[in-house]
Write a protein that holds these residues in place. Sequence first.
Motif, PDB file in Angstrom:
ATOM      1  N   ASN A 113       0.824  -1.209   0.000  1.00 58.96           N
ATOM      2  CA  ASN A 113       0.000   0.000   0.000  1.00 58.96           C
ATOM      3  C   ASN A 113       0.860   1.262   0.000  1.00 58.96           C
ATOM      4  OD1 ASN A 113      -2.450  -1.395   0.020  1.00 58.96           O
ATOM      5  ND2 ASN A 113      -2.463  -1.556   2.248  1.00 58.96           N
ATOM      6  N   THR A 114       1.956   1.225   0.779  1.00 62.08           N
ATOM      7  CA  THR A 114       2.855   2.378   0.832  1.00 62.08           C
ATOM      8  C   THR A 114       3.481   2.638  -0.527  1.00 62.08           C
ATOM      9  OG1 THR A 114       3.383   1.753   3.112  1.00 62.08           O
ATOM     10  CG2 THR A 114       4.774   3.411   2.095  1.00 62.08           C
ATOM     11  N   LEU A 115       3.802   1.563  -1.259  1.00 60.42           N
ATOM     12  CA  LEU A 115       4.379   1.718  -2.598  1.00 60.42           C
ATOM     13  C   LEU A 115       3.416   2.487  -3.501  1.00 60.42           C
ATOM     14  CD1 LEU A 115       6.465   1.207  -4.785  1.00 60.42           C
ATOM     15  CD2 LEU A 115       5.444  -1.065  -5.137  1.00 60.42           C
ATOM     16  N   SER A 116       2.134   2.163  -3.431  1.00 62.39           N
ATOM     17  CA  SER A 116       1.145   2.866  -4.252  1.00 62.39           C
ATOM     18  C   SER A 116       1.124   4.361  -3.932  1.00 62.39           C
ATOM     19  CB  SER A 116      -0.247   2.266  -4.030  1.00 62.39           C
ATOM     20  OG  SER A 116      -0.279   0.921  -4.441  1.00 62.39           O
ATOM     21  N   VAL A 117       1.262   4.678  -2.652  1.00 66.24           N
ATOM     22  CA  VAL A 117       1.285   6.086  -2.237  1.00 66.24           C
ATOM     23  C   VAL A 117       2.520   6.782  -2.793  1.00 66.24           C
ATOM     24  CG1 VAL A 117       1.446   7.647  -0.260  1.00 66.24           C
ATOM     25  CG2 VAL A 117      -0.071   5.668  -0.154  1.00 66.24           C
ATOM     26  N   HIS A 118       3.676   6.110  -2.704  1.00 65.01           N
ATOM     27  CA  HIS A 118       4.908   6.692  -3.232  1.00 65.01           C
ATOM     28  C   HIS A 118       4.791   6.947  -4.735  1.00 65.01           C
ATOM     29  CE1 HIS A 118       7.449   6.792   0.250  1.00 65.01           C
ATOM     30  NE2 HIS A 118       7.318   5.501   0.496  1.00 65.01           N
ATOM     31  N   ILE A 119       4.226   5.985  -5.462  1.00 67.59           N
ATOM     32  CA  ILE A 119       4.070   6.150  -6.910  1.00 67.59           C
ATOM     33  C   ILE A 119       3.168   7.350  -7.212  1.00 67.59           C
ATOM     34  CG2 ILE A 119       3.069   5.135  -8.993  1.00 67.59           C
ATOM     35  CD1 ILE A 119       5.717   3.870  -8.360  1.00 67.59           C
ATOM     36  N   ARG A 120       2.076   7.466  -6.484  1.00 65.24           N
ATOM     37  CA  ARG A 120       1.151   8.587  -6.711  1.00 65.24           C
ATOM     38  C   ARG A 120       1.845   9.929  -6.446  1.00 65.24           C
ATOM     39  NH1 ARG A 120      -1.694  11.330  -3.188  1.00 65.24           N
ATOM     40  NH2 ARG A 120      -1.582   9.737  -1.575  1.00 65.24           N
ATOM     41  N   ARG A 121       2.595  10.015  -5.342  1.00 64.86           N
ATOM     42  CA  ARG A 121       3.284  11.269  -5.016  1.00 64.86           C
ATOM     43  C   ARG A 121       4.377  11.591  -6.029  1.00 64.86           C
ATOM     44  NH1 ARG A 121       3.816  10.353   1.537  1.00 64.86           N
ATOM     45  NH2 ARG A 121       1.652  10.861   2.042  1.00 64.86           N
ATOM     46  N   LEU A 122       5.077  10.549  -6.486  1.00 68.37           N
ATOM     47  CA  LEU A 122       6.118  10.768  -7.492  1.00 68.37           C
ATOM     48  C   LEU A 122       5.520  11.329  -8.776  1.00 68.37           C
ATOM     49  CD1 LEU A 122       8.656   7.795  -7.344  1.00 68.37           C
ATOM     50  CD2 LEU A 122       9.155  10.238  -7.205  1.00 68.37           C
ATOM     51  N   ARG A 123       4.382  10.782  -9.165  1.00 72.66           N
ATOM     52  CA  ARG A 123       3.740  11.278 -10.388  1.00 72.66           C
ATOM     53  C   ARG A 123       3.355  12.747 -10.252  1.00 72.66           C
ATOM     54  NH1 ARG A 123       0.388   5.754 -11.571  1.00 72.66           N
ATOM     55  NH2 ARG A 123       1.799   4.946 -13.176  1.00 72.66           N
ATOM     56  N   GLU A 124       2.897  13.138  -9.088  1.00 73.01           N
ATOM     57  CA  GLU A 124       2.532  14.533  -8.873  1.00 73.01           C
ATOM     58  C   GLU A 124       3.743  15.446  -9.032  1.00 73.01           C
ATOM     59  OE1 GLU A 124       0.881  14.521  -4.980  1.00 73.01           O
ATOM     60  OE2 GLU A 124      -1.039  13.631  -5.580  1.00 73.01           O
ATOM     61  N   LYS A 125       4.920  14.954  -8.608  1.00 75.82           N
ATOM     62  CA  LYS A 125       6.138  15.774  -8.673  1.00 75.82           C
ATOM     63  C   LYS A 125       6.811  15.727 -10.041  1.00 75.82           C
ATOM     64  CE  LYS A 125       7.096  15.107  -3.747  1.00 75.82           C
ATOM     65  NZ  LYS A 125       8.018  14.558  -2.725  1.00 75.82           N
ATOM     66  N   LEU A 126       6.802  14.545 -10.654  1.00 72.47           N
ATOM     67  CA  LEU A 126       7.563  14.353 -11.889  1.00 72.47           C
ATOM     68  C   LEU A 126       6.796  14.710 -13.154  1.00 72.47           C
ATOM     69  CD1 LEU A 126       9.284  10.924 -11.134  1.00 72.47           C
ATOM     70  CD2 LEU A 126      10.297  13.186 -10.969  1.00 72.47           C
ATOM     71  N   ASP A 127       5.489  14.629 -13.103  1.00 72.19           N
ATOM     72  CA  ASP A 127       4.699  14.775 -14.324  1.00 72.19           C
ATOM     73  C   ASP A 127       4.185  16.185 -14.545  1.00 72.19           C
ATOM     74  OD1 ASP A 127       5.183  12.110 -14.480  1.00 72.19           O
ATOM     75  OD2 ASP A 127       3.138  11.456 -14.098  1.00 72.19           O
ATOM     76  N   ALA A 128       4.789  17.150 -13.836  1.00 70.83           N
ATOM     77  CA  ALA A 128       4.335  18.534 -13.976  1.00 70.83           C
ATOM     78  C   ALA A 128       4.573  19.067 -15.380  1.00 70.83           C
ATOM     79  CB  ALA A 128       5.047  19.415 -12.949  1.00 70.83           C
ATOM     80  N   ASP A 129       5.530  18.440 -16.106  1.00 72.14           N
ATOM     81  CA  ASP A 129       5.819  18.898 -17.469  1.00 72.14           C
ATOM     82  C   ASP A 129       4.880  18.288 -18.500  1.00 72.14           C
ATOM     83  OD1 ASP A 129       6.679  16.301 -17.369  1.00 72.14           O
ATOM     84  OD2 ASP A 129       8.733  16.701 -18.024  1.00 72.14           O
ATOM     85  N   GLY A 130       3.885  17.530 -18.016  1.00 78.82           N
ATOM     86  CA  GLY A 130       2.906  16.936 -18.918  1.00 78.82           C
ATOM     87  C   GLY A 130       3.308  15.589 -19.484  1.00 78.82           C
ATOM     88  N   VAL A 131       4.488  15.106 -19.118  1.00 74.68           N
ATOM     89  CA  VAL A 131       4.969  13.809 -19.573  1.00 74.68           C
ATOM     90  C   VAL A 131       4.851  12.803 -18.443  1.00 74.68           C
ATOM     91  CG1 VAL A 131       6.936  12.520 -20.470  1.00 74.68           C
ATOM     92  CG2 VAL A 131       6.585  14.899 -21.179  1.00 74.68           C
ATOM     93  N   ARG A 132       4.214  11.665 -18.715  1.00 76.96           N
ATOM     94  CA  ARG A 132       4.104  10.632 -17.681  1.00 76.96           C
ATOM     95  C   ARG A 132       5.344   9.751 -17.732  1.00 76.96           C
ATOM     96  NH1 ARG A 132      -0.967   7.736 -15.109  1.00 76.96           N
ATOM     97  NH2 ARG A 132      -0.842   9.800 -14.194  1.00 76.96           N
ATOM     98  N   HIS A 133       6.128   9.780 -16.666  1.00 77.94           N
ATOM     99  CA  HIS A 133       7.391   9.045 -16.617  1.00 77.94           C
ATOM    100  C   HIS A 133       7.221   7.626 -16.083  1.00 77.94           C
ATOM    101  CE1 HIS A 133       9.803  12.602 -17.578  1.00 77.94           C
ATOM    102  NE2 HIS A 133       8.983  13.272 -16.792  1.00 77.94           N
ATOM    103  N   ILE A 134       6.214   7.395 -15.261  1.00 76.74           N
ATOM    104  CA  ILE A 134       6.008   6.072 -14.663  1.00 76.74           C
ATOM    105  C   ILE A 134       4.717   5.486 -15.217  1.00 76.74           C
ATOM    106  CG2 ILE A 134       5.726   4.759 -12.537  1.00 76.74           C
ATOM    107  CD1 ILE A 134       7.220   6.988 -11.077  1.00 76.74           C
ATOM    108  N   ARG A 135       4.852   4.393 -15.934  1.00 72.70           N
ATOM    109  CA  ARG A 135       3.695   3.721 -16.538  1.00 72.70           C
ATOM    110  C   ARG A 135       3.288   2.542 -15.675  1.00 72.70           C
ATOM    111  NH1 ARG A 135       4.076  -0.713 -20.393  1.00 72.70           N
ATOM    112  NH2 ARG A 135       2.010  -1.159 -21.243  1.00 72.70           N
TER     113      ARG A 135
END
Length: 200
Positions: free
Chosen positions: A166-188
């Motif tokens: 469950n914690t991994l899912s939270v980390h992935i969600r937070r990472l996407r919020e930080k990394l995908d600000a440029d409009g590119v999804r880095h984690i599929r």
Amino acid sequence: MDQILLVEDDTAMAESLVYALEAELFAVRHARTLDQAEENCQGVDLILLDVSLPDGCGYDFCKRIRQKENCPVVFLTARDDEADIVHGLELGADDYITKPFRLRELIARIRVQIRRAKGNTPLPDTLTATERKLVQYLQINSGRVMTREQILNCLWDQHGEYVDDNTLSVHIRRLREKLDADGVRHIRTVRGIGYQWIES
């Protein structure tokens, strides 16, 4: 022209790499020892670093260089144990590539790191230690689908933090919020399996 410092004591390997990198329009400085690397590291855009060198360990050099230079450091070494890879990344290396390697992949990774260092593909400074380790693990396996179990094994008890499914899912969600600000999804997300890092 981007400047690369290649720290490699194997003459044949070094000559091949210098030829290949110069063909891609990089300017290459070659150092066979850590002493030579210390003399030639100023002003380079990236350091390509072996671990086992005649006058010392690349890990120690990486630790020292991080205190005075901001350029990306990429390990290029035959030491492929997971513990070695994690140790190199924890010392501050930006990538860790094991020999034998695919030349086109190596050049692509070098370009990604130089672009990122120049601010074209920024990695936020707001990442936690666990988030940074997660990004690094996905990046060194760029293009591969990593299972949730593999990722959890990598992150287990990082800095005393218990990471479960469950914690991994939270980390992935937070990472996407930080990394995908440029409009590119880095984690599929690969449903039912895990995650894949996609370079922009």
